[in-house]
Design an enzyme around this catalytic site. Structure first.
Site, PDB file in Angstrom:
ATOM      1  CB  CYS A 224       0.876  -2.161   4.829  1.00 33.23           C
ATOM      2  SG  CYS A 224       0.791  -3.005   6.425  1.00 33.23           S
ATOM      3  N   GLY A 225       2.477  -0.051   6.022  1.00 36.22           N
ATOM      4  CA  GLY A 225       3.232   0.794   6.939  1.00 36.22           C
ATOM      5  C   GLY A 225       3.865  -0.001   8.062  1.00 36.22           C
ATOM      6  CB  THR A 226       2.536  -1.661  10.975  1.00 36.02           C
ATOM      7  OG1 THR A 226       1.307  -2.196  10.442  1.00 36.02           O
ATOM      8  CG2 THR A 226       2.290  -0.275  11.549  1.00 36.02           C
TER       9      THR A 226
ATOM     10  CG  HIS B 297       9.122 -27.790  11.963  1.00 37.59           C
ATOM     11  ND1 HIS B 297       8.788 -27.045  13.078  1.00 37.59           N
ATOM     12  CD2 HIS B 297      10.458 -27.989  12.038  1.00 37.59           C
ATOM     13  CE1 HIS B 297       9.872 -26.802  13.794  1.00 37.59           C
ATOM     14  NE2 HIS B 297      10.899 -27.371  13.191  1.00 37.59           N
TER      15      HIS B 297
ATOM     16  CG  HIS C  94      10.764 -23.643  12.941  1.00 37.49           C
ATOM     17  ND1 HIS C  94      10.868 -23.358  14.283  1.00 37.49           N
ATOM     18  CD2 HIS C  94      11.963 -24.159  12.566  1.00 37.49           C
ATOM     19  CE1 HIS C  94      12.087 -23.688  14.713  1.00 37.49           C
ATOM     20  NE2 HIS C  94      12.766 -24.170  13.677  1.00 37.49           N
TER      21      HIS C  94
ATOM     22  CG  ASP D  81      -0.385   0.320   2.522  1.00 37.21           C
ATOM     23  OD1 ASP D  81       0.867   0.430   2.616  1.00 37.21           O
ATOM     24  OD2 ASP D  81      -1.147   0.481   3.495  1.00 37.21           O
ATOM     25  CG  HIS D  82      -0.705   4.804   1.427  1.00 35.76           C
ATOM     26  ND1 HIS D  82      -1.807   3.953   1.471  1.00 35.76           N
ATOM     27  CD2 HIS D  82      -0.681   5.449   2.620  1.00 35.76           C
ATOM     28  CE1 HIS D  82      -2.421   4.112   2.639  1.00 35.76           C
ATOM     29  NE2 HIS D  82      -1.759   5.005   3.348  1.00 35.76           N
TER      30      HIS D  82
ATOM     31  N   GLY E 267      -1.408  -4.860   8.990  1.00 36.83           N
ATOM     32  CA  GLY E 267      -2.673  -4.941   8.246  1.00 36.83           C
ATOM     33  C   GLY E 267      -2.607  -5.965   7.125  1.00 36.83           C
TER      34      GLY E 267
HETATM   35  C1  RB5 Z   1      -1.800   3.149   6.264  1.00 38.43           C
HETATM   36  O1  RB5 Z   1      -1.759   4.432   6.792  1.00 38.43           O
HETATM   37  C2  RB5 Z   1      -1.471   2.130   7.324  1.00 38.43           C
HETATM   38  O2  RB5 Z   1      -2.552   1.977   8.193  1.00 38.43           O
HETATM   39  C3  RB5 Z   1      -1.124   0.812   6.674  1.00 38.43           C
HETATM   40  O3  RB5 Z   1      -0.037   0.992   5.826  1.00 38.43           O
HETATM   41  C4  RB5 Z   1      -0.724  -0.315   7.595  1.00 38.43           C
HETATM   42  O4  RB5 Z   1       0.277   0.082   8.478  1.00 38.43           O
HETATM   43  C5  RB5 Z   1      -1.813  -1.017   8.270  1.00 38.43           C
HETATM   44  O5  RB5 Z   1      -1.615  -1.980   9.009  1.00 38.43           O
END
Ligand code: RB5
Length: 149
Positions: free
Chosen positions: A67-69, A136, A100, A10-11, A72
């Site tokens: 994604c950012g983290t 496993h 594993h 994603d962005h 998600g």
């Molecule tokens: C987008 O702002 C952010 O929520 C997404 O990239 C991600 O980190 C979600 O888990």
């Protein structure tokens, strides 16, 4: 034979994906980029489900989703039957989840890991095989059994 790897973001993962694509090519893989293609806001479930379904169908053996983290996209990917998505923040996690869990999708947080660390994670994840250990195999069969009940 060049091995293809599907990659998406994603962005929040766009900048890291852009840095990883040439690195993945240099490792001898062909990254198939399913977007997004800029930093305009998109909804991570769309790209995560699409990538995960293309791995689950057998079209790709492995996928990388960012994604950012990384959280998600990993939640979404793990909703798709047959997907074992691992969110990794270091190389040991990447190696161990291949050995594993035989993970078939790697999730990364573009706002969490720097690009050099991410490269190490990707290299370890792509280059480590499943251990084939019976314990496993049994545990993964339990996951599949749960999905199929
Ligand atoms: C987008 O702002 C952010 O929520 C997404 O990239 C991600 O980190 C979600 O888990």
């Amino acid at each position: 034979m060049v091995r293809r790897v599907i990659i998406g973001c994603d962005h929040g993962g766009f900048t890291l994906k852009k840095e990883l694509i040439p690195f993945i090519e240099a490792l001898g893989y062909e990254p198939i980029d399913i977007g997004c293609y800029d930093e305009n806001s998109v909804d991570y479930p769309d790209v995560a489900f699409s990538l995960a379904e293309r791995v689950a169908s057998g079209e790709f053996e492995k996928g990388i989703i960012i994604c950012g983290t990384g959280i998600g996209v990993s939640i979404c990917a793990n909703k798709v039957k047959g997907i074992r998505c691992a969110l990794c923040t270091d190389e040991a996690m990447a190696r161990l989840t291949r050995e594993h869990n035989d993970s078939n999708v790697l999730a990364l947080g573009g706002r969490i890991v720097g690009s050099e660390l991410a490269k190490g994670i990707v290299k370890a994840w792509l280059e480590t095989g499943f251990s084939q250990g019976q314990r496993h195999i049994n545990r993964i069969a339990r996951i599949s059994g749960y999905e199929n009940k």
